[in-house]
Design a protein around this motif. Structure first.
Motif, PDB file in Angstrom:
ATOM      1  N   ILE A  69      55.735  36.925  36.363  1.00 41.68           N
ATOM      2  CA  ILE A  69      54.961  37.249  35.147  1.00 41.68           C
ATOM      3  C   ILE A  69      55.771  38.336  34.636  1.00 41.68           C
ATOM      4  O   ILE A  69      56.525  39.504  35.366  1.00 41.68           O
ATOM      5  CB  ILE A  69      53.473  37.818  35.274  1.00 41.68           C
ATOM      6  N   SER A  70      55.913  38.570  33.343  1.00 42.79           N
ATOM      7  CA  SER A  70      56.545  39.692  32.698  1.00 42.79           C
ATOM      8  C   SER A  70      55.852  41.102  32.860  1.00 42.79           C
ATOM      9  O   SER A  70      54.700  41.111  33.267  1.00 42.79           O
ATOM     10  CB  SER A  70      56.762  39.246  31.219  1.00 42.79           C
ATOM     11  N   GLY A  71      56.510  42.091  32.770  1.00 38.77           N
ATOM     12  CA  GLY A  71      55.795  43.602  32.581  1.00 38.77           C
ATOM     13  C   GLY A  71      56.054  43.890  33.830  1.00 38.77           C
ATOM     14  O   GLY A  71      56.734  43.709  34.737  1.00 38.77           O
ATOM     15  N   LYS A  72      55.423  45.190  33.997  1.00 37.71           N
ATOM     16  CA  LYS A  72      55.323  46.125  35.156  1.00 37.71           C
ATOM     17  C   LYS A  72      53.953  46.579  35.489  1.00 37.71           C
ATOM     18  O   LYS A  72      53.430  46.963  34.929  1.00 37.71           O
ATOM     19  CB  LYS A  72      56.377  47.363  34.958  1.00 37.71           C
ATOM     20  N   LEU A  73      53.825  46.348  37.001  1.00 39.19           N
ATOM     21  CA  LEU A  73      52.425  46.699  37.509  1.00 39.19           C
ATOM     22  C   LEU A  73      51.409  45.704  36.953  1.00 39.19           C
ATOM     23  O   LEU A  73      50.313  46.141  36.681  1.00 39.19           O
ATOM     24  CB  LEU A  73      52.191  48.247  37.507  1.00 39.19           C
ATOM     25  N   THR A  74      51.749  44.671  36.502  1.00 37.55           N
ATOM     26  CA  THR A  74      50.811  43.548  35.976  1.00 37.55           C
ATOM     27  C   THR A  74      50.698  42.488  37.018  1.00 37.55           C
ATOM     28  O   THR A  74      50.044  41.500  36.615  1.00 37.55           O
ATOM     29  CB  THR A  74      51.608  43.052  34.831  1.00 37.55           C
ATOM     30  N   ASP A  75      51.024  42.779  38.097  1.00 39.34           N
ATOM     31  CA  ASP A  75      50.789  41.695  39.375  1.00 39.34           C
ATOM     32  C   ASP A  75      49.249  41.645  39.588  1.00 39.34           C
ATOM     33  O   ASP A  75      48.356  42.738  39.729  1.00 39.34           O
ATOM     34  CB  ASP A  75      51.338  42.435  40.498  1.00 39.34           C
ATOM     35  N   HIS A  76      48.956  40.508  40.026  1.00 39.78           N
ATOM     36  CA  HIS A  76      47.503  39.892  40.093  1.00 39.78           C
ATOM     37  C   HIS A  76      47.248  38.617  40.706  1.00 39.78           C
ATOM     38  O   HIS A  76      48.204  37.888  40.489  1.00 39.78           O
ATOM     39  CB  HIS A  76      46.557  40.172  38.854  1.00 39.78           C
ATOM     40  N   TYR A  77      46.323  38.438  41.140  1.00 41.52           N
ATOM     41  CA  TYR A  77      45.799  37.245  41.611  1.00 41.52           C
ATOM     42  C   TYR A  77      44.768  36.487  40.867  1.00 41.52           C
ATOM     43  O   TYR A  77      43.741  37.016  40.597  1.00 41.52           O
ATOM     44  CB  TYR A  77      45.261  37.215  43.209  1.00 41.52           C
ATOM     45  N   ASP A  78      44.851  35.301  40.356  1.00 44.59           N
ATOM     46  CA  ASP A  78      43.929  34.702  39.523  1.00 44.59           C
ATOM     47  C   ASP A  78      43.298  33.768  40.402  1.00 44.59           C
ATOM     48  O   ASP A  78      43.664  32.476  40.711  1.00 44.59           O
ATOM     49  CB  ASP A  78      44.568  33.753  38.419  1.00 44.59           C
ATOM     50  N   PRO A  79      42.022  33.989  40.666  1.00 45.55           N
ATOM     51  CA  PRO A  79      41.007  32.893  41.636  1.00 45.55           C
ATOM     52  C   PRO A  79      40.659  31.957  41.081  1.00 45.55           C
ATOM     53  O   PRO A  79      40.469  30.737  41.504  1.00 45.55           O
ATOM     54  CB  PRO A  79      40.120  33.667  41.921  1.00 45.55           C
ATOM     55  N   HIS A 112      39.387  35.749  48.532  1.00 43.83           N
ATOM     56  CA  HIS A 112      38.875  34.626  47.886  1.00 43.83           C
ATOM     57  C   HIS A 112      38.573  33.337  48.888  1.00 43.83           C
ATOM     58  O   HIS A 112      37.547  32.712  48.830  1.00 43.83           O
ATOM     59  CB  HIS A 112      39.778  34.377  46.704  1.00 43.83           C
ATOM     60  N   ALA A 113      39.625  33.272  49.659  1.00 40.87           N
ATOM     61  CA  ALA A 113      39.444  31.981  50.585  1.00 40.87           C
ATOM     62  C   ALA A 113      38.414  32.357  51.650  1.00 40.87           C
ATOM     63  O   ALA A 113      37.658  31.330  51.998  1.00 40.87           O
ATOM     64  CB  ALA A 113      40.803  31.976  51.282  1.00 40.87           C
ATOM     65  N   ASN A 114      38.318  33.517  51.849  1.00 46.21           N
ATOM     66  CA  ASN A 114      37.029  33.900  53.235  1.00 46.21           C
ATOM     67  C   ASN A 114      35.793  34.040  52.569  1.00 46.21           C
ATOM     68  O   ASN A 114      34.814  34.491  53.301  1.00 46.21           O
ATOM     69  CB  ASN A 114      37.554  35.165  53.934  1.00 46.21           C
ATOM     70  N   GLY A 115      35.727  34.035  51.004  1.00 45.86           N
ATOM     71  CA  GLY A 115      34.306  34.322  50.383  1.00 45.86           C
ATOM     72  C   GLY A 115      34.072  35.723  50.568  1.00 45.86           C
ATOM     73  O   GLY A 115      32.870  35.870  51.041  1.00 45.86           O
ATOM     74  N   TYR A 116      34.794  36.527  50.518  1.00 51.60           N
ATOM     75  CA  TYR A 116      34.497  38.098  50.615  1.00 51.60           C
ATOM     76  C   TYR A 116      33.520  38.408  49.791  1.00 51.60           C
ATOM     77  O   TYR A 116      33.477  38.443  48.483  1.00 51.60           O
ATOM     78  CB  TYR A 116      35.624  38.997  50.402  1.00 51.60           C
ATOM     79  N   PHE A 117      32.226  39.071  50.220  1.00 45.37           N
ATOM     80  CA  PHE A 117      31.208  38.850  49.237  1.00 45.37           C
ATOM     81  C   PHE A 117      31.457  39.927  48.030  1.00 45.37           C
ATOM     82  O   PHE A 117      30.912  39.612  46.932  1.00 45.37           O
ATOM     83  CB  PHE A 117      30.085  39.707  50.068  1.00 45.37           C
ATOM     84  N   PRO A 118      31.992  41.298  48.038  1.00 44.11           N
ATOM     85  CA  PRO A 118      32.304  41.928  46.985  1.00 44.11           C
ATOM     86  C   PRO A 118      33.137  41.356  45.834  1.00 44.11           C
ATOM     87  O   PRO A 118      32.881  41.335  44.667  1.00 44.11           O
ATOM     88  CB  PRO A 118      32.756  43.344  47.435  1.00 44.11           C
ATOM     89  N   LEU A 119      33.922  40.312  46.430  1.00 44.64           N
ATOM     90  CA  LEU A 119      34.958  39.642  45.361  1.00 44.64           C
ATOM     91  C   LEU A 119      34.120  38.481  44.736  1.00 44.64           C
ATOM     92  O   LEU A 119      34.095  38.477  43.596  1.00 44.64           O
ATOM     93  CB  LEU A 119      36.019  39.127  46.148  1.00 44.64           C
ATOM     94  N   VAL A 120      33.163  37.882  45.467  1.00 47.03           N
ATOM     95  CA  VAL A 120      32.367  36.988  44.810  1.00 47.03           C
ATOM     96  C   VAL A 120      31.375  37.553  43.919  1.00 47.03           C
ATOM     97  O   VAL A 120      31.188  37.000  42.728  1.00 47.03           O
ATOM     98  CB  VAL A 120      31.198  36.439  45.912  1.00 47.03           C
ATOM     99  N   VAL A 121      30.898  38.692  44.209  1.00 46.31           N
ATOM    100  CA  VAL A 121      30.010  39.609  43.208  1.00 46.31           C
ATOM    101  C   VAL A 121      30.662  39.836  41.787  1.00 46.31           C
ATOM    102  O   VAL A 121      30.463  39.459  40.641  1.00 46.31           O
ATOM    103  CB  VAL A 121      29.356  40.681  43.788  1.00 46.31           C
ATOM    104  N   ARG A 122      31.742  40.389  42.196  1.00 48.54           N
ATOM    105  CA  ARG A 122      33.056  40.731  41.142  1.00 48.54           C
ATOM    106  C   ARG A 122      33.135  39.808  40.195  1.00 48.54           C
ATOM    107  O   ARG A 122      33.275  39.627  38.862  1.00 48.54           O
ATOM    108  CB  ARG A 122      34.097  41.458  41.476  1.00 48.54           C
ATOM    109  N   ASN A 123      33.565  38.426  40.819  1.00 49.83           N
ATOM    110  CA  ASN A 123      34.156  37.212  39.824  1.00 49.83           C
ATOM    111  C   ASN A 123      32.751  36.792  39.194  1.00 49.83           C
ATOM    112  O   ASN A 123      33.034  36.187  38.120  1.00 49.83           O
ATOM    113  CB  ASN A 123      34.368  36.423  40.891  1.00 49.83           C
ATOM    114  N   SER A 124      31.454  37.021  39.889  1.00 51.47           N
ATOM    115  CA  SER A 124      30.383  36.523  39.121  1.00 51.47           C
ATOM    116  C   SER A 124      29.953  37.279  37.981  1.00 51.47           C
ATOM    117  O   SER A 124      29.546  36.694  36.720  1.00 51.47           O
ATOM    118  CB  SER A 124      29.361  36.375  40.016  1.00 51.47           C
TER     119      SER A 124
END
Length: 235
Positions: A69-79, A112-124
């Motif tokens: 992806i272009s840019g700098k410090l634009t790294d991310h994971y898209d669930p 994401h793969a492990n169903g980490y609860f805070p991530l589930v809440v954030r994605n919701s």
């Protein structure tokens, strides 16, 4: 408080100043730390993309793709699409900073793969927070100028504050998500990709990045306090 020539000073802005100063410091800190360790090559010589692929495969996440992806410090994971996107300095870089950032983003994929609860809440709540962020200030500004408009018994300012609560909640729940991703990254790197004496440098990069999330949360909370004061003063 009004001043000559039509200028208006809102004293509640004082609530924001400490948070804004800290946010400025955090942004400077992450940039300087990242740039510093971007010049420190790792002993293994793996690129960020290679490190990400190795850790993903090690955790049986073969279905997660890695994209540039272009840019700098634009790294991310898209669930939503299971895609890990890395910027050029990270994707192609062989520095400790590159490897650390790549591992951090893989940490989100593992969450994401492990169903980490805070991530589930954030994605919701992410869609609600995104919607709120787009319209909250329209409601708040309209409420300041048109306090007589009521919807379901609430003024526009009050409705704006309710929407803003979703933004604050999103920022607050982001903190444990990011801290945990960094912890996972260090655990995956140490002794496998990065030697023990290189870990402190990687940790400095990840800690500096974490400051930006702390700053964003402080700004959001300070802004909420300010809006509550403004609403209470109008009442």
């Amino acid at each position: 408080m009004y001043y000559p020539f039509g200028f208006y000073f809102d004293p509640t802005i004082i609530l924001l100043i400490p948070a804004i100063l800290f946010a400025t410091y955090a942004q400077t800190k992450v940039k300087t730390t990242f740039n510093k360790y971007l010049r420190v090559g790792s002993r293994t010589g793996y690129t960020g993309a290679q490190v990400a692929r190795m850790i993903l495969d090690r955790n049986d996440l073969h279905d997660v793709r890695i994209e540039h992806i272009s840019g700098k410090l634009t790294d991310h994971y898209d669930p939503r699409t299971k895609v890990l996107r890395l910027s050029s300095p990270v994707y192609n870089g062989t520095s400790l900073a590159s490897q650390g950032v790549a591992a951090h983003e893989v940490g989100h994929a593992i969450q994401h793969a492990n169903g980490y609860f805070p991530l589930v809440v954030r994605n919701s709540i992410a869609p609600v927070a995104s919607f709120s962020a787009r319209f909250v200030w329209i409601l708040i500004i309209a409420g300041l100028f048109m306090p007589y408009i009521r919807i379901f018994g609430f003024g526009l300012l009050e409705l704006g504050i309710v929407l803003y609560l979703a933004v604050v909640l999103f920022q607050v729940i982001t903190l444990p998500v990011e801290f945990n991703a960094s912890s996972r990254a260090l655990a995956q790197l140490e002794g496998y990709v990065v030697s023990r004496d290189e870990i402190p440098a990687v940790k400095k990069v990840l800690d500096a990045a974490a400051l930006t999330y702390v700053a964003a949360t402080l700004v959001a909370v300070a802004q909420l306090m300010r809006l509550l004061v403004i609403s209470g003063r109008r009442d």
